[in-house]
Design a protein around this motif. Structure first.
Motif, PDB file in Angstrom:
ATOM      1  N   VAL A 115       0.862  -1.170   0.000  1.00 18.77           N
ATOM      2  CA  VAL A 115       0.000   0.000   0.000  1.00 18.77           C
ATOM      3  C   VAL A 115       0.905   1.229   0.000  1.00 18.77           C
ATOM      4  O   VAL A 115       1.604   1.488   0.979  1.00 18.77           O
ATOM      5  CB  VAL A 115      -0.938   0.029   1.222  1.00 18.77           C
ATOM      6  CG1 VAL A 115      -1.824   1.267   1.181  1.00 18.77           C
ATOM      7  CG2 VAL A 115      -1.780  -1.224   1.278  1.00 18.77           C
ATOM      8  N   ILE A 116       0.925   1.979  -1.096  1.00 12.87           N
ATOM      9  CA  ILE A 116       1.748   3.166  -1.211  1.00 12.87           C
ATOM     10  C   ILE A 116       0.926   4.371  -0.765  1.00 12.87           C
ATOM     11  O   ILE A 116      -0.156   4.624  -1.293  1.00 12.87           O
ATOM     12  CB  ILE A 116       2.242   3.354  -2.657  1.00 12.87           C
ATOM     13  CG1 ILE A 116       3.167   2.185  -3.040  1.00 12.87           C
ATOM     14  CG2 ILE A 116       2.965   4.681  -2.824  1.00 12.87           C
ATOM     15  CD1 ILE A 116       3.662   2.252  -4.462  1.00 12.87           C
TER      16      ILE A 116
ATOM     17  N   ALA B   1      -0.367   6.893  -5.325  1.00 11.94           N
ATOM     18  CA  ALA B   1      -0.831   6.219  -4.110  1.00 11.94           C
ATOM     19  C   ALA B   1      -1.910   5.211  -4.464  1.00 11.94           C
ATOM     20  O   ALA B   1      -2.724   5.433  -5.359  1.00 11.94           O
ATOM     21  CB  ALA B   1      -1.355   7.243  -3.115  1.00 11.94           C
ATOM     22  N   GLY B   2      -1.907   4.095  -3.742  1.00 15.37           N
ATOM     23  CA  GLY B   2      -2.915   3.066  -3.996  1.00 15.37           C
ATOM     24  C   GLY B   2      -2.452   1.720  -3.495  1.00 15.37           C
ATOM     25  O   GLY B   2      -1.400   1.585  -2.855  1.00 15.37           O
ATOM     26  N   THR B   3      -3.247   0.690  -3.792  1.00 13.15           N
ATOM     27  CA  THR B   3      -2.955  -0.675  -3.384  1.00 13.15           C
ATOM     28  C   THR B   3      -2.459  -1.462  -4.587  1.00 13.15           C
ATOM     29  O   THR B   3      -3.106  -1.472  -5.635  1.00 13.15           O
ATOM     30  CB  THR B   3      -4.210  -1.351  -2.799  1.00 13.15           C
ATOM     31  OG1 THR B   3      -4.681  -0.579  -1.683  1.00 13.15           O
ATOM     32  CG2 THR B   3      -3.906  -2.762  -2.334  1.00 13.15           C
ATOM     33  N   TYR B   4      -1.333  -2.132  -4.429  1.00  8.91           N
ATOM     34  CA  TYR B   4      -0.712  -2.875  -5.523  1.00  8.91           C
ATOM     35  C   TYR B   4      -0.445  -4.314  -5.079  1.00  8.91           C
ATOM     36  O   TYR B   4      -0.058  -4.559  -3.928  1.00  8.91           O
ATOM     37  CB  TYR B   4       0.612  -2.225  -5.936  1.00  8.91           C
ATOM     38  CG  TYR B   4       0.475  -0.821  -6.470  1.00  8.91           C
ATOM     39  CD1 TYR B   4       0.404  -0.578  -7.829  1.00  8.91           C
ATOM     40  CD2 TYR B   4       0.411   0.266  -5.589  1.00  8.91           C
ATOM     41  CE1 TYR B   4       0.285   0.719  -8.322  1.00  8.91           C
ATOM     42  CE2 TYR B   4       0.292   1.565  -6.074  1.00  8.91           C
ATOM     43  CZ  TYR B   4       0.225   1.783  -7.440  1.00  8.91           C
ATOM     44  OH  TYR B   4       0.095   3.058  -7.922  1.00  8.91           O
TER      45      TYR B   4
ATOM     46  N   ALA C  50       1.907  -3.920 -11.139  1.00 10.72           N
ATOM     47  CA  ALA C  50       1.615  -2.719 -11.930  1.00 10.72           C
ATOM     48  C   ALA C  50       2.543  -1.607 -11.478  1.00 10.72           C
ATOM     49  O   ALA C  50       2.981  -1.581 -10.323  1.00 10.72           O
ATOM     50  CB  ALA C  50       0.157  -2.298 -11.755  1.00 10.72           C
ATOM     51  N   SER C  51       2.863  -0.698 -12.368  1.00 19.32           N
ATOM     52  CA  SER C  51       3.803   0.375 -12.053  1.00 19.32           C
ATOM     53  C   SER C  51       3.157   1.438 -11.173  1.00 19.32           C
ATOM     54  O   SER C  51       2.030   1.868 -11.404  1.00 19.32           O
ATOM     55  CB  SER C  51       4.310   1.024 -13.350  1.00 19.32           C
ATOM     56  OG  SER C  51       5.125   2.148 -13.047  1.00 19.32           O
ATOM     57  N   ALA C  52       3.901   1.861 -10.149  1.00 22.30           N
ATOM     58  CA  ALA C  52       3.451   2.957  -9.284  1.00 22.30           C
ATOM     59  C   ALA C  52       4.068   4.272  -9.723  1.00 22.30           C
ATOM     60  O   ALA C  52       3.867   5.300  -9.082  1.00 22.30           O
ATOM     61  CB  ALA C  52       3.815   2.658  -7.839  1.00 22.30           C
ATOM     62  N   GLY C  53       4.826   4.237 -10.824  1.00 22.35           N
ATOM     63  CA  GLY C  53       5.534   5.433 -11.303  1.00 22.35           C
ATOM     64  C   GLY C  53       6.927   5.049 -11.750  1.00 22.35           C
ATOM     65  O   GLY C  53       7.715   4.549 -10.944  1.00 22.35           O
ATOM     66  N   ALA C  54       7.232   5.262 -13.019  1.00 27.70           N
ATOM     67  CA  ALA C  54       8.494   4.774 -13.565  1.00 27.70           C
ATOM     68  C   ALA C  54       9.704   5.386 -12.887  1.00 27.70           C
ATOM     69  O   ALA C  54      10.755   4.750 -12.763  1.00 27.70           O
ATOM     70  CB  ALA C  54       8.531   5.050 -15.071  1.00 27.70           C
TER      71      ALA C  54
END
Length: 253
Positions: A1-2, A10-13, A28-32
């Motif tokens: 959880v970011i 921000a979110g759940t991955y 899934a990418s949280a930001g390259a």
């Protein structure tokens, strides 16, 4: 959880893999080019498809908040799904929008009585102790069990409901340590033995076993045992199961 980070969403991955050198790889990418990420690893709630026999991550509709993670407690109350007991905030409860378990937007219009609500922003109030059990009684009331106290929500948390105290001494040891009796009463295991709550939002806990239960059923350590209970209609009694967290042994009364 970011929760935060430069360039991070921000979110759940879901976690794809964990490597001693390369660290955590997400599905899934949280930001390259994200940096300074603040995160925690928790179990995410899932949706079971009985036709396909699959489990999938329970995800909120886009722009409608985020489904709470790490919550071992769940209940259905007034057409809302209720979650609670996350280690990061064990005293906080969360409720989805009425009739929409994919809407967790706590910032919706305050005049919208069906909006998603949480203990941190609802007028009904916040419980000051870690929540150990959730027990709903139709659409009349919802009981919050804590280790040494009981609280009751009367009405809807998003529309005029209120949380009141039922006991400051008696609580529920863990999430499975309760069952319903044949007349709608709630029977639960506290640190002092079995107690009963008669049906009705004005009932108070009554001891039913202090002189009868063996000492092994007093002061149960919820970190050592998983407790489950069920009422037996045939034998007109309550089954109490204590399963050790460290072995396969089970005690049963």
């Amino acid at each position: 959880v970011i929760s935060s980070g430069t360039g991070a969403t921000a979110g759940t991955y879901l976690i794809s893999s964990i490597h001693a050198t390369n660290g955590i790889t997400l599905t899934a990418s949280a930001g390259a080019s994200a940096s300074g990420i603040v995160f925690r690893v928790e179990r995410c709630p899932k949706i079971y498809d009985p036709i396909l026999g699959t489990l999938a991550k329970w995800t909120a509709t886009a722009a409608l908040g985020q489904v709470p993670t790490g919550c071992p407690l769940i209940a259905l109350y007034r057409d809302r799904l209720v979650l609670a007991g996350a280690p990061v905030s064990p005293h906080v409860w969360y409720m989805s929008r009425q009739a929409d378990p994919l809407d967790w937007n706590y910032g919706a219009d305050a005049t919208d009585g069906g909006r998603a609500v949480a203990g941190t922003n609802a007028d009904a109030g916040l419980i000051g102790e870690p929540i150990t059990a959730l027990i709903s009684h139709s659409d009349d009331y919802l009981i919050f069990g804590c280790a040494t106290s009981l609280w009751i929500l009367r009405g809807d948390a998003g529309f005029g409901g209120s949380i009141d105290n039922l006991s400051r001494n008696v609580g529920i040891v863990t999430r499975g340590a309760w069952c319903r009796g044949p007349s709608g009463e709630v029977i639960f295991l506290s640190r002092d033995g079995l107690y009963m709550l008669a049906p009705g939002s004005s009932a108070y806990p009554i001891s039913i076993s202090r002189e009868k239960l063996p000492r092994e059923l007093r002061d149960i350590d919820a970190t050592m045992y998983s407790v489950t209970m069920e009422y037996d209609m045939l034998d007109r009694g309550v089954h109490i199961y204590l399963t050790s967290q460290e072995s396969k042994g089970q005690l049963h009364w």
